[in-house]
Write a protein that holds these residues in place. Structure first.
Motif, PDB file in Angstrom:
ATOM      1  N   ARG A  38     -64.736  52.293 -38.070  1.00 48.29           N
ATOM      2  CA  ARG A  38     -63.380  52.331 -37.513  1.00 48.29           C
ATOM      3  C   ARG A  38     -63.190  51.063 -36.673  1.00 48.29           C
ATOM      4  NH1 ARG A  38     -63.262  57.613 -34.185  1.00 48.29           N
ATOM      5  NH2 ARG A  38     -61.019  57.132 -34.061  1.00 48.29           N
ATOM      6  N   TYR A  39     -62.469  50.066 -37.237  1.00 45.49           N
ATOM      7  CA  TYR A  39     -62.373  48.740 -36.642  1.00 45.49           C
ATOM      8  C   TYR A  39     -61.281  48.621 -35.587  1.00 45.49           C
ATOM      9  CZ  TYR A  39     -58.530  48.428 -39.981  1.00 45.49           C
ATOM     10  OH  TYR A  39     -57.378  48.663 -40.683  1.00 45.49           O
ATOM     11  N   GLN A  40     -60.459  49.641 -35.394  1.00 41.21           N
ATOM     12  CA  GLN A  40     -59.343  49.525 -34.457  1.00 41.21           C
ATOM     13  C   GLN A  40     -59.823  49.200 -33.047  1.00 41.21           C
ATOM     14  OE1 GLN A  40     -59.864  51.966 -36.530  1.00 41.21           O
ATOM     15  NE2 GLN A  40     -58.082  52.164 -37.889  1.00 41.21           N
ATOM     16  N   LYS A  41     -60.977  49.764 -32.674  1.00 37.09           N
ATOM     17  CA  LYS A  41     -61.499  49.510 -31.335  1.00 37.09           C
ATOM     18  C   LYS A  41     -61.790  48.041 -31.131  1.00 37.09           C
ATOM     19  CE  LYS A  41     -65.590  50.635 -28.537  1.00 37.09           C
ATOM     20  NZ  LYS A  41     -66.174  49.270 -28.606  1.00 37.09           N
ATOM     21  N   TYR A  42     -62.330  47.395 -32.161  1.00 38.78           N
ATOM     22  CA  TYR A  42     -62.682  45.974 -32.028  1.00 38.78           C
ATOM     23  C   TYR A  42     -61.444  45.087 -32.032  1.00 38.78           C
ATOM     24  CZ  TYR A  42     -67.424  47.572 -32.829  1.00 38.78           C
ATOM     25  OH  TYR A  42     -68.623  48.212 -32.715  1.00 38.78           O
ATOM     26  N   LEU A  43     -60.378  45.519 -32.658  1.00 33.47           N
ATOM     27  CA  LEU A  43     -59.145  44.739 -32.607  1.00 33.47           C
ATOM     28  C   LEU A  43     -58.643  44.627 -31.167  1.00 33.47           C
ATOM     29  CD1 LEU A  43     -57.169  46.016 -35.737  1.00 33.47           C
ATOM     30  CD2 LEU A  43     -58.395  43.857 -35.458  1.00 33.47           C
ATOM     31  N   TRP A  44     -58.756  45.706 -30.425  1.00 29.48           N
ATOM     32  CA  TRP A  44     -58.265  45.692 -29.044  1.00 29.48           C
ATOM     33  C   TRP A  44     -59.288  45.160 -28.054  1.00 29.48           C
ATOM     34  CZ3 TRP A  44     -53.252  46.305 -28.792  1.00 29.48           C
ATOM     35  CH2 TRP A  44     -52.594  47.088 -29.753  1.00 29.48           C
ATOM     36  N   ASP A  45     -60.584  45.405 -28.311  1.00 32.35           N
ATOM     37  CA  ASP A  45     -61.611  45.009 -27.342  1.00 32.35           C
ATOM     38  C   ASP A  45     -62.163  43.617 -27.586  1.00 32.35           C
ATOM     39  OD1 ASP A  45     -61.219  47.499 -26.411  1.00 32.35           O
ATOM     40  OD2 ASP A  45     -63.114  48.357 -27.124  1.00 32.35           O
ATOM     41  N   THR A  46     -62.050  43.133 -28.800  1.00 30.59           N
ATOM     42  CA  THR A  46     -62.683  41.842 -29.132  1.00 30.59           C
ATOM     43  C   THR A  46     -61.658  40.809 -29.605  1.00 30.59           C
ATOM     44  OG1 THR A  46     -64.733  42.965 -29.718  1.00 30.59           O
ATOM     45  CG2 THR A  46     -64.423  40.734 -30.558  1.00 30.59           C
ATOM     46  N   PHE A  47     -60.965  41.099 -30.658  1.00 34.17           N
ATOM     47  CA  PHE A  47     -60.096  40.086 -31.267  1.00 34.17           C
ATOM     48  C   PHE A  47     -58.865  39.805 -30.418  1.00 34.17           C
ATOM     49  CE2 PHE A  47     -62.549  41.660 -34.863  1.00 34.17           C
ATOM     50  CZ  PHE A  47     -62.943  40.478 -35.451  1.00 34.17           C
ATOM     51  N   LEU A  48     -58.282  40.814 -29.793  1.00 40.81           N
ATOM     52  CA  LEU A  48     -57.110  40.561 -28.955  1.00 40.81           C
ATOM     53  C   LEU A  48     -57.459  39.715 -27.731  1.00 40.81           C
ATOM     54  CD1 LEU A  48     -54.123  41.005 -28.402  1.00 40.81           C
ATOM     55  CD2 LEU A  48     -54.714  43.147 -27.258  1.00 40.81           C
ATOM     56  N   PRO A  49     -58.543  40.008 -26.969  1.00 39.30           N
ATOM     57  CA  PRO A  49     -58.885  39.130 -25.830  1.00 39.30           C
ATOM     58  C   PRO A  49     -59.250  37.715 -26.276  1.00 39.30           C
ATOM     59  CG  PRO A  49     -59.938  41.264 -25.579  1.00 39.30           C
ATOM     60  CD  PRO A  49     -59.375  41.218 -26.965  1.00 39.30           C
ATOM     61  N   SER A  50     -60.041  37.632 -27.361  1.00 39.16           N
ATOM     62  CA  SER A  50     -60.434  36.284 -27.800  1.00 39.16           C
ATOM     63  C   SER A  50     -59.240  35.506 -28.322  1.00 39.16           C
ATOM     64  CB  SER A  50     -61.525  36.389 -28.870  1.00 39.16           C
ATOM     65  OG  SER A  50     -61.046  37.137 -29.991  1.00 39.16           O
ATOM     66  N   ALA A  51     -58.320  36.166 -29.031  1.00 39.21           N
ATOM     67  CA  ALA A  51     -57.117  35.479 -29.485  1.00 39.21           C
ATOM     68  C   ALA A  51     -56.258  35.046 -28.302  1.00 39.21           C
ATOM     69  CB  ALA A  51     -56.324  36.390 -30.425  1.00 39.21           C
ATOM     70  N   SER A  52     -56.236  35.863 -27.255  1.00 41.97           N
ATOM     71  CA  SER A  52     -55.480  35.474 -26.051  1.00 41.97           C
ATOM     72  C   SER A  52     -56.080  34.240 -25.409  1.00 41.97           C
ATOM     73  CB  SER A  52     -55.475  36.647 -25.060  1.00 41.97           C
ATOM     74  OG  SER A  52     -54.887  37.788 -25.622  1.00 41.97           O
ATOM     75  N   LEU A  53     -57.419  34.160 -25.392  1.00 42.19           N
ATOM     76  CA  LEU A  53     -58.068  32.965 -24.845  1.00 42.19           C
ATOM     77  C   LEU A  53     -57.753  31.732 -25.687  1.00 42.19           C
ATOM     78  CD1 LEU A  53     -61.536  34.474 -23.876  1.00 42.19           C
ATOM     79  CD2 LEU A  53     -59.679  33.856 -22.335  1.00 42.19           C
TER      80      LEU A  53
END
Length: 775
Positions: free
Chosen positions: A598-613
């Protein structure tokens, strides 16, 4: 009925009635039918197909089966009872004639015109006695008197077990008959409180309405005797005393009692006796009979008798005048008791549990003689007052020599159902903690079962090594990471009807299956493939092995299945599929699990913060060229935070020799921010930068240009031009990289399990990702 050498069987209910005349009549009409009447009622008719042959100068034999002409008599085939009015007519009597004889309306002169009872020259042989009793005037003896003092409740229970009702006089004749019985048999019935003999009656006195009522129905009695008033009078009980009085009495007091014999006489069967000389099905049948002794006796329908002699009950064979068994007891022999039997002089005395009761074969006899349905035997609920129906309830009957270490057959077929509930997925340790419930079913034709209940979960067989009498499969799970916690239970599934044998209902092992339920919690090792993490799909498998049977000694049935809850959602995974495939070895089955992350957790915890950076880092290119310190600080901080996120994500993954999809994303993001920082460093060398070190051409001395640049300068500075071009090239390169990343959708189809192949073409996908990095 045997007539003209042809036997016809006629079923008769309530045939055995003591001290009651039964009128039997056989009517034959040549060319039509034979018809047999009992008490004026037609029992059976069958065709008279040919004229019988009757030899002249013969003899009519009554009460004996003759195997030879005027000979071959045996005592075991003789009639026991009374016979009168044996007549034969030369004509066929009509039903009206038979009804007149039954109602005693026929004249005495209407005897047989062929054979007359009063005029025929009868010759008596054997043991017999004569009586002058007239069947039409004989009174029916309907009272069984018990010379036993008991409370009303116990007396009622005893009568119920014997198939009798508590006695209640209906008229003066009944009251006199009870009085005579009490004086004749009631030596123990003397009651000082009643000033005479006393016997319970089924009545009580209603002090409100001042009349007697039936205890059973509550109806007002049409007949009653004079009531003697007492200082204390009971509200529920009553007795009849020897001076023809009815007196109220407390039901907890002890008095003798009597029973009313119903029209259908109760027949008692003595079960458990094994005597080869008693071949008849009625050899063990008895009828309750009143004697002059202190207790009653049981008269056998054939040749046995049970009588009370010298403080013990004696079972005897009246034909040979021999004693077969003895029960030492002062109480009635009804129920289950330990008898001393004399089967053979050479074997001596043998102790056997015999049962004497009125219970039918489809009922169980309690120890006290009461009857319960055989379906209530061993049903985990006490239906007998003494709990005897729940004793000796061991389900399995194994034959002599049965070895529980050997399987039931050399080619055993086992059905297995696997039910799964995953408890935990350990990504770092690459293990699964499973909660497995296995149900294995098989047949054991060598054993039989007793008293199976309809609900199979109540037919429990012990699984302890020292107590289990059956072979049962022993399971293991491989490969496991630790010892599997295991709980098991074995039960019998009732699938066919049983046969009543004695006190039990017996079921065949070949028709009723055994089911073993095993609960396992193994830790299964699974080599995760994390190349596409967090869009990975994991395929894990483990084996279930029956270890106490050789590989070719069994096989799993094709109907075996693996079941899991639809949409089983775990902490990080979703169970998409589970299959069970019998292995090449007959005692092994392989179970395969397909887990989708279930990848939804990583979209919010990993990819969204890194994309914001990344967005923040890219945004530093839009700051003024003069603000080098601000641009450098923001981009460098974004890089450090990104590296910290990357390091933290690595701690949640096991050590693997390849990069996952998340690693590639972080490497791309770090490279992206590194390129932005490099761009800012390039702007630091611009001569127009207020933070750069400037050189003077004339004298070679240096000075720091901390002052604000000349705002009158028309052309942009070199730093501004670098930032401008960097915005275009970086966004263009990043967009191209993103466009190549989108090829993931072309090479990662929806996950399925076709022909054992799981996931996308990883090699092609790796080439595409490598192309993104080159870009």
């Amino acid at each position: 009925m045997t007539y003209n050498y042809k036997a016809t069987t006629v079923e008769v209910e309530d045939l055995y009635v003591l001290e009651r005349w039964r009128r039997v009549c056989l009517v034959g009409v040549r060319g039509q039918n034979h018809t047999i009447y009992l008490d004026g009622v037609v029992l059976h008719s069958w065709p008279w197909r040919r004229e019988p042959c009757l030899l002249p100068d013969g003899a009519l034999v009554i009460g004996q089966d003759q195997d030879l002409l005027m000979g071959g008599y045996t005592a075991g085939q003789s009639f026991r009872g009374s016979v009168t009015e044996m007549n034969i007519w030369r004509r066929a009597l009509t039903s009206q004639h038979i009804q007149r004889f039954e109602s005693c309306e026929a004249d005495a002169g209407q005897e047989g015109d062929w054979v007359s009872w009063n005029q025929a020259p009868w010759r008596a042989m054997g043991r017999y006695y004569t009586t002058t009793t007239d069947p039409c005037q004989a009174a029916t003896n309907s009272i069984i008197f018990f010379n036993i003092r008991s409370t009303y409740k116990k007396a009622t229970k005893t009568l119920e077990i014997l198939g009798l009702d508590p006695y209640l006089p209906r008229d003066q004749t009944d009251a006199d008959q009870l009085q005579d019985k009490m004086l004749l048999y009631g030596e123990n019935c003397l009651n000082d409180a009643m000033q005479g003999h006393s016997v319970w009656i089924r009545a009580y006195f209603n002090f409100t309405s001042k009349y007697w009522q039936d205890t059973k129905t509550g109806e007002r009695l049409n007949f009653n005797l004079e009531r003697r008033k007492r200082t204390y009078e009971s509200l529920r009980g009553a007795v009849q005393v020897g001076n023809n009085l009815w007196i109220t009495d407390d039901t907890e007091n002890d008095n003798c009692f009597a029973g009313f014999l119903p029209k259908k006489t109760p027949i008692f069967y003595l079960r458990g006796i094994k005597v080869n000389r008693l071949p008849s099905k009625h050899s063990n049948a008895f009828i309750l009979y009143q004697t002059m002794s202190k207790y009653l006796s049981f008269r056998g329908l054939q040749r046995l008798a049970i009588e009370y002699r010298s403080d013990q009950w004696v079972l005897s064979d009246e034909k040979t005048n021999t004693t077969l068994g003895v029960l030492v007891s002062e109480h009635l022999p009804v129920g289950r008791h330990l008898w001393y039997l004399y089967y053979d002089k050479r074997l001596g005395i043998k102790e056997e549990n015999l049962t004497l009761s009125t219970c039918s074969p489809d009922h169980f006899t309690c120890d006290d003689g009461s009857c319960v349905k055989m379906s209530h035997r061993c049903d985990l609920a006490s239906d007998c007052k003494d709990w005897s129906d729940e004793r000796n309830c061991d389900i399995v009957l194994a034959p002599t020599g049965y070895l529980r270490s050997l399987p039931p057959s050399p080619s055993l077929i086992i059905d297995v159902d696997v039910f799964l509930d995953i408890i935990e997925v350990n990504l770092v340790g690459m293990t699964l903690v499973l909660d497995l419930s296995l149900e294995l079913s098989w047949y054991d034709p060598h054993v039989t079962y007793r008293n199976l209940r309809p609900i199979h979960r109540t037919n429990i067989v012990s699984t302890k090594e020292s107590e289990c009498p059956l072979w049962q499969p022993s399971l293991s799970v491989a490969p496991t990471y630790s010892f599997a916690i295991q709980k098991s239970s074995v039960m019998v599934v009732r699938q066919a009807d049983g046969v009543i044998k004695g006190d039990d209902t017996v079921f065949e092992g070949r028709e009723n299956s055994l089911r073993k339920t095993v609960q396992l919690q193994p830790v299964v090792r699974c080599n995760f493939n994390l190349l596409l993490f967090p869009w990975d799909v994991q395929v894990c498998s483990f084996n279930i092995i029956v270890v106490n049977i050789h590989a070719q000694g069994m096989r799993f049935n094709r109907s075996s299945r693996a079941v899991y809850k639809d949409g089983l959602v775990l902490e990080e995974y979703l169970l998409n599929n589970m299959t069970l495939v019998p292995g090449e070895d007959g005692n092994t089955a392989s179970i395969t699990l397909v887990l989708e992350r279930r990848y939804q957790k990583y979209l919010w915890d990993t990819f969204l913060p890194s994309a914001s950076l990344l967005i923040i880092g890219y945004g530093t290119l839009f700051l003024p060229a003069e603000s080098f310190s601000d641009r450098g600080t923001m981009s460098l901080t974004s890089l450090l935070v990104l590296v910290a996120l990357y390091t933290d994500s690595l701690d949640t993954l096991p050590t693997i020799p390849y990069n996952t999809l998340m690693d590639i994303w972080y490497i791309f993001s770090i490279a992206f921010l590194g390129l932005i920082i490099a761009t800012h460093l390039c702007t630091s060398k611009s001569p127009d930068n207020q933070f750069s070190i400037q050189y003077q051409k004339g004298n070679g001395k240096t000075r720091q240009a901390w002052s604000v640049p000349d705002t009158t300068q028309v052309h942009p500075t070199r730093a501004a031009r670098v930032l401008r071009y960097a915005r275009l090239y970086i966004i263009y390169g990043g967009g191209g990289g993103w466009s190549l990343l989108e090829v993931r959708h072309a090479f990662i189809p929806k996950w399925s399990v076709p022909d054992g192949h799981y996931g996308p073409d990883l090699e092609t996908f790796s080439i595409q990702v490598f192309g993104v990095l080159l870009w």
